[in-house]
Design a protein around this motif. Structure first.
Motif, PDB file in Angstrom:
ATOM      1  N   ARG A   1       0.849  -1.186   0.000  1.00 14.99           N
ATOM      2  CA  ARG A   1       0.000   0.000   0.000  1.00 14.99           C
ATOM      3  C   ARG A   1       0.886   1.238   0.000  1.00 14.99           C
ATOM      4  NH1 ARG A   1      -2.283   2.973   4.201  1.00 14.99           N
ATOM      5  NH2 ARG A   1      -1.282   1.585   5.679  1.00 14.99           N
ATOM      6  N   LEU A   2       0.605   2.183  -0.871  1.00 16.06           N
ATOM      7  CA  LEU A   2       1.368   3.430  -0.942  1.00 16.06           C
ATOM      8  C   LEU A   2       0.860   4.396   0.124  1.00 16.06           C
ATOM      9  CD1 LEU A   2       1.555   3.939  -4.797  1.00 16.06           C
ATOM     10  CD2 LEU A   2       3.285   2.986  -3.300  1.00 16.06           C
ATOM     11  N   VAL A   3       1.791   4.984   0.856  1.00 14.02           N
ATOM     12  CA  VAL A   3       1.430   5.934   1.904  1.00 14.02           C
ATOM     13  C   VAL A   3       2.278   7.176   1.728  1.00 14.02           C
ATOM     14  CG1 VAL A   3       0.710   4.182   3.573  1.00 14.02           C
ATOM     15  CG2 VAL A   3       3.074   4.914   3.521  1.00 14.02           C
ATOM     16  N   PRO A   4       1.807   8.314   2.246  1.00 19.12           N
ATOM     17  CA  PRO A   4       2.607   9.544   2.153  1.00 19.12           C
ATOM     18  C   PRO A   4       3.912   9.405   2.938  1.00 19.12           C
ATOM     19  CG  PRO A   4       0.340  10.031   2.774  1.00 19.12           C
ATOM     20  CD  PRO A   4       0.502   8.549   2.826  1.00 19.12           C
ATOM     21  N   VAL A   5       4.926  10.135   2.498  1.00 19.18           N
ATOM     22  CA  VAL A   5       6.235  10.090   3.150  1.00 19.18           C
ATOM     23  C   VAL A   5       6.132  10.558   4.594  1.00 19.18           C
ATOM     24  CG1 VAL A   5       8.555  11.076   3.103  1.00 19.18           C
ATOM     25  CG2 VAL A   5       7.481  10.346   0.998  1.00 19.18           C
ATOM     26  N   ASP A   6       5.291  11.547   4.859  1.00 14.72           N
ATOM     27  CA  ASP A   6       5.144  12.056   6.230  1.00 14.72           C
ATOM     28  C   ASP A   6       4.702  10.947   7.169  1.00 14.72           C
ATOM     29  OD1 ASP A   6       5.883  14.558   5.409  1.00 14.72           O
ATOM     30  OD2 ASP A   6       3.816  15.227   5.055  1.00 14.72           O
ATOM     31  N   THR A   7       3.840  10.062   6.699  1.00 23.67           N
ATOM     32  CA  THR A   7       3.386   8.943   7.527  1.00 23.67           C
ATOM     33  C   THR A   7       4.550   8.027   7.867  1.00 23.67           C
ATOM     34  OG1 THR A   7       1.262   9.021   6.381  1.00 23.67           O
ATOM     35  CG2 THR A   7       1.749   7.035   7.635  1.00 23.67           C
TER      36      THR A   7
END
Length: 93
Positions: free
Chosen positions: A35-41
């Motif tokens: 699953r792709l997640v934002p870098v901040d996460t």
């Protein structure tokens, strides 16, 4: 020079590449994409911790690599050969 460019390109196209399919972990081709997640996460998430099994595996590998390195530190030339080399080569006159 331009005449040789197509021949050079053809030779490059004939290169043998390593079999990358055999390096896959079994079953990886049937697994879903991550699953792709934002870098901040990723940056603010929990710090990953190694499991005891992972730690044991890493420590085992460290031990194996250290023993291999110790074997590589051994003298390359044995004592008898070193003595012969120290005497030098006699002039055949």
């Amino acid at each position: 020079m331009m005449r040789f460019l197509p021949a050079l390109l053809l030779l490059c196209a004939c290169a043998q590449f390593p079999e990358l399919d055999s390096t896959q972990t079994p079953g990886v081709d049937s697994m879903p994409y991550p699953r792709l997640v934002p870098v901040d996460t990723l940056l603010t998430g929990d710090t990953p911790e190694a499991t005891p099994e992972m730690r044991d595996g890493v420590l085992g590998r460290v031990s194996a690599l250290q023993s291999r390195a110790d074997g590589l530190r051994a003298p390359v030339v044995d004592a008898a050969t070193q003595a012969q080399m120290a005497r030098g080569v006699a002039d055949p006159q």
